[in-house]
Design a protein around this motif. Structure first.
Motif, mmCIF file in Angstrom:
data_model
loop_
_atom_site.group_PDB
_atom_site.id
_atom_site.type_symbol
_atom_site.label_atom_id
_atom_site.label_comp_id
_atom_site.label_asym_id
_atom_site.label_seq_id
_atom_site.Cartn_x
_atom_site.Cartn_y
_atom_site.Cartn_z
ATOM 1 N N SER A 362 35.590 59.153 46.643
ATOM 2 C CA SER A 362 35.772 57.617 46.300
ATOM 3 C C SER A 362 36.053 57.009 47.819
ATOM 4 C CB SER A 362 36.644 57.293 45.226
ATOM 5 O OG SER A 362 37.957 57.697 45.683
ATOM 6 N N LYS A 364 35.757 53.410 50.485
ATOM 7 C CA LYS A 364 34.798 53.006 51.377
ATOM 8 C C LYS A 364 34.208 54.168 52.321
ATOM 9 C CE LYS A 364 36.954 48.373 51.772
ATOM 10 N NZ LYS A 364 37.635 47.471 52.796
ATOM 11 N N TRP A 468 39.190 46.185 47.217
ATOM 12 C CA TRP A 468 38.372 46.561 46.394
ATOM 13 C C TRP A 468 37.950 45.356 45.309
ATOM 14 C CZ3 TRP A 468 35.478 50.938 48.299
ATOM 15 C CH2 TRP A 468 34.266 51.303 47.642
ATOM 16 N N ASP A 469 38.972 45.439 44.481
ATOM 17 C CA ASP A 469 38.829 44.535 43.291
ATOM 18 C C ASP A 469 38.537 43.235 43.563
ATOM 19 O OD1 ASP A 469 39.137 46.845 41.737
ATOM 20 O OD2 ASP A 469 41.302 46.238 41.163
ATOM 21 N N SER A 471 37.068 41.681 46.319
ATOM 22 C CA SER A 471 35.861 41.531 47.168
ATOM 23 C C SER A 471 34.853 40.745 46.340
ATOM 24 C CB SER A 471 35.269 42.999 47.639
ATOM 25 O OG SER A 471 33.700 42.633 48.360
ATOM 26 N N GLU A 472 34.199 39.728 46.890
ATOM 27 C CA GLU A 472 33.123 39.152 46.185
ATOM 28 C C GLU A 472 31.562 39.643 46.527
ATOM 29 O OE1 GLU A 472 33.362 35.034 47.084
ATOM 30 O OE2 GLU A 472 35.510 34.819 46.205
ATOM 31 N N VAL A 473 31.815 40.717 47.338
ATOM 32 C CA VAL A 473 30.412 41.436 47.601
ATOM 33 C C VAL A 473 30.646 42.986 47.227
ATOM 34 C CG1 VAL A 473 29.579 39.786 49.376
ATOM 35 C CG2 VAL A 473 31.038 41.714 50.021
ATOM 36 N N LEU A 474 29.544 43.459 47.054
ATOM 37 C CA LEU A 474 29.636 44.833 46.654
ATOM 38 C C LEU A 474 30.179 45.806 47.946
ATOM 39 C CD1 LEU A 474 26.517 45.567 44.278
ATOM 40 C CD2 LEU A 474 29.063 45.708 43.583
ATOM 41 N N ILE A 475 30.798 46.791 47.832
ATOM 42 C CA ILE A 475 31.274 47.371 49.085
ATOM 43 C C ILE A 475 30.707 48.727 48.820
ATOM 44 C CG2 ILE A 475 33.220 48.614 50.093
ATOM 45 C CD1 ILE A 475 35.125 46.512 48.716
ATOM 46 N N PRO A 476 30.087 49.253 49.950
ATOM 47 C CA PRO A 476 29.398 50.561 49.877
ATOM 48 C C PRO A 476 30.297 51.608 49.677
ATOM 49 C CG PRO A 476 28.754 49.430 51.794
ATOM 50 C CD PRO A 476 29.695 48.484 51.088
ATOM 51 N N LYS A 478 32.345 53.960 46.064
ATOM 52 C CA LYS A 478 32.750 53.647 44.882
ATOM 53 C C LYS A 478 34.445 53.355 44.962
ATOM 54 C CE LYS A 478 33.146 58.456 43.362
ATOM 55 N NZ LYS A 478 32.650 59.528 42.609
ATOM 56 N N ARG A 479 34.639 52.766 43.886
ATOM 57 C CA ARG A 479 36.268 52.269 44.017
ATOM 58 C C ARG A 479 36.985 53.305 43.634
ATOM 59 N NH1 ARG A 479 40.284 51.402 40.137
ATOM 60 N NH2 ARG A 479 41.473 49.286 40.367
#
Length: 530
Positions: A362, A364, A468-469, A471-476, A478-479
């Motif tokens: 998991s 970034k 992670w939570d 962030s207003e954009v999807l981060i490559p 998985k959390r």
């Protein structure tokens, strides 16, 4: 008529008894020999090796002066030689040690994942080749916890993020993976093997709860596919003055409710340990490797208490012991004392090793597009080196992708207001630490002061999850998992009554082996703007 019935009954009983005795007396025999030409076959000029242990998985016998052994045999046994010190075992093309013979004349029962093929008739003599090898008492073993890929993509993460870093490593005679070699899909065993092959050294393995045949009805049959790829799930070998015992401690199905699994051992496994230890010098270091920890954090019933106690009792005659596990995807040091059933004055060290998959791949993605995968206790993914010196040892943890000196993560505020009281603190996650260790800190070359040991979530990891939570954009990627309490965390105070400007926090940690480790971090003091 009555006398005839009694005579027939006695005859049937006699034949049944004789048949049982014949079955019980079936044997396997052969030689452990010096394979001078390294072709794996015993030739007339190649001499047997005396006093080498051989096992059928329960019984353990020593070869006689001519190198011959004889053992009882059933219809499902794995016969293996227990490698003595100063000898090497041949490896196959995948660097897997070939120290065993699967005896399953009818093959494994049918299951979702294929087990052992029918092995047919047993050879008249089942011989084991060994090759003389100079083994120094000072050596290092490489340890992987839980590679656990669920997909080919995750096998590639493991290969690129961990294996490539240690590929063709030198001055390390062997490695060992502590279970969960794959993640339930046993078809990934071969890709996993292909990955670890690239380390370039003999590689031992053990079985984890994600490596089993879940359609098995009994624990004895839950490792058939593992056996087809790696051999026995319970075995032993020597190197230098260290005796390694590798054990499957996954009871499946759980004997309490026939579902899931439980940590513990079957009776035949404990008999194997007992029989094996009879032939080990008392001054050797005993290293036990298993998947599920012997310890039970948070008072959870994860291991059958009577099995742990039986194991401890078997180890009583040995003054030098260490046990290893993985499974939890965190890292911790546990020490068993008499109050926990350990039968000696000197506590028993159980090292629950951090994993190569970290927090299940998991987090970034790094610059190489591989998940950072920091574990829930803030320990970065990585692997361990166990350094042996005779019957003593020390452990190093290496964070994947980081310099060797990176042994701690320091969390502190980036800026504080001058002369204003602050509840901000400096936190140090010392990855190999335990509550028995001492950490000191100082600011701007001041006096060293002790840090306070705490058992809380690591704020550096908490901040990753919050980022992670929020962030207003999807981060490559998985959390990661939610944070849990860290067993190697210390706290100190941040000073704000300093001159405006940058200040340096220094950390000094002394581990359980007397080695010192250092780290530093800077923060700024600024004039208040209100």
């Amino acid at each position: 008529m009555k006398s005839l019935y009694i005579k027939q009954t006695l005859t049937v009983a006699l034949f049944a008894t004789l048949g049982f005795q014949a079955l019980a007396q079936e044997k396997v025999a052969g030689y452990v020999f010096n394979d001078a030409n390294k072709n794996g076959k015993k030739e007339s000029r190649e001499k047997g090796i005396a006093h080498v242990a051989v096992t059928n998985g329960v019984d353990v016998v020593l070869t006689d002066k001519k190198g011959k052994y004889e053992l009882p045999l059933g219809d499902d046994n794995i016969i293996s030689v227990i490698k003595p010190s100063q000898y090497a075992i041949a490896t196959n093309a995948d660097n897997l040690p070939q120290f065993f013979y699967n005896h399953k004349p009818k093959g494994s029962p049918k299951s979702k994942f294929k087990g052992v093929e029918e092995t047919g008739k047993l050879p008249r003599l089942l011989n084991f080749p060994l090759m003389p090898s100079e083994e120094k008492d000072i050596f290092t073993a490489l340890i992987f916890g839980d590679p656990q890929p669920y997909t080919q993509e995750e096998v590639d993460y493991f290969a690129k993020g961990v294996v490539e870093e240690v590929a063709n490593i030198e001055n390390v005679p062997f490695g060992l993976s502590l279970g969960d070699l794959v993640g339930n899909d046993l078809d990934l065993f071969n890709p996993y093997i292909a990955a670890t092959k690239k380390v370039g050294i003999p590689w031992y393995n053990l079985l984890g709860n994600h490596d089993i045949n879940f359609d098995a009805k009994t624990d004895k049959l839950a490792d058939e596919t593992y056996e087809a790829h790696f051999g026995p799930a319970n075995y032993a070998f020597n190197y230098g003055k260290v005796h390694f015992i590798v054990l499957d401690d996954v009871l499946y199905p759980d004997p309490r409710n026939a579902t899931k699994y439980w940590g513990g051992f079957r009776e035949d496994q404990l008999q194997f340990v007992e029989n094996d230890l009879k032939h080990v010098p008392k001054d050797y270091l005993i290293v036990l490797a298993m998947h599920i920890p012997l310890s039970e954090p948070a008072n959870e019933d994860t291991f059958r208490d009577e099995d742990r106690q039986r194991l401890f009792n078997l180890l009583k005659p040995f003054s030098n012991t260490l046990s290893l596990s993985a499974h939890t995807h965190i890292q911790r040091q546990d020490f068993f004392t008499k109050s926990e059933g350990w039968p000696q004055e000197k506590p028993h060290h159980h090292y629950n090793v951090g994993t190569t998959s970290g927090d299940w791949y998991s987090g970034k993605l790094d610059e190489n597009k591989i998940p950072v995968s920091t574990m829930r206790d803030g320990t970065p993914k990585g692997y361990a080196f166990i350094n042996f010196n005779g019957n003593s040892y020390s452990v190093d943890y290496k964070v994947a992708g980081k310099p060797k000196a990176y042994q701690m993560e320091i969390f502190a505020p980036k800026v504080v207001a001058k002369a204003k009281r602050t509840k901000s603190g400096v936190y140090v996650n010392f990855f190999m630490g335990s509550k028995n260790d001492e950490l000191l800190y100082r600011i701007d070359n001041g006096d060293w002061k002790p840090m306070k040991y705490i058992n809380e979530p690591d704020p550096s990891y908490v901040s990753q999850i919050i980022n992670w939570d929020e962030s207003e954009v999807l981060i490559p990627g998985k959390r990661g998992s939610n944070a849990i309490d860290c067993t190697h965390l210390w706290q100190g105070k941040v000073l704000s009554n300093l001159e405006v400007g940058e200040h340096t926090i220094e950390i000094k940690a002394k581990d359980m082996y007397g080695n010192e480790h250092f780290g530093s971090k800077t923060y700024r003091v600024e004039a208040p703007k209100f």
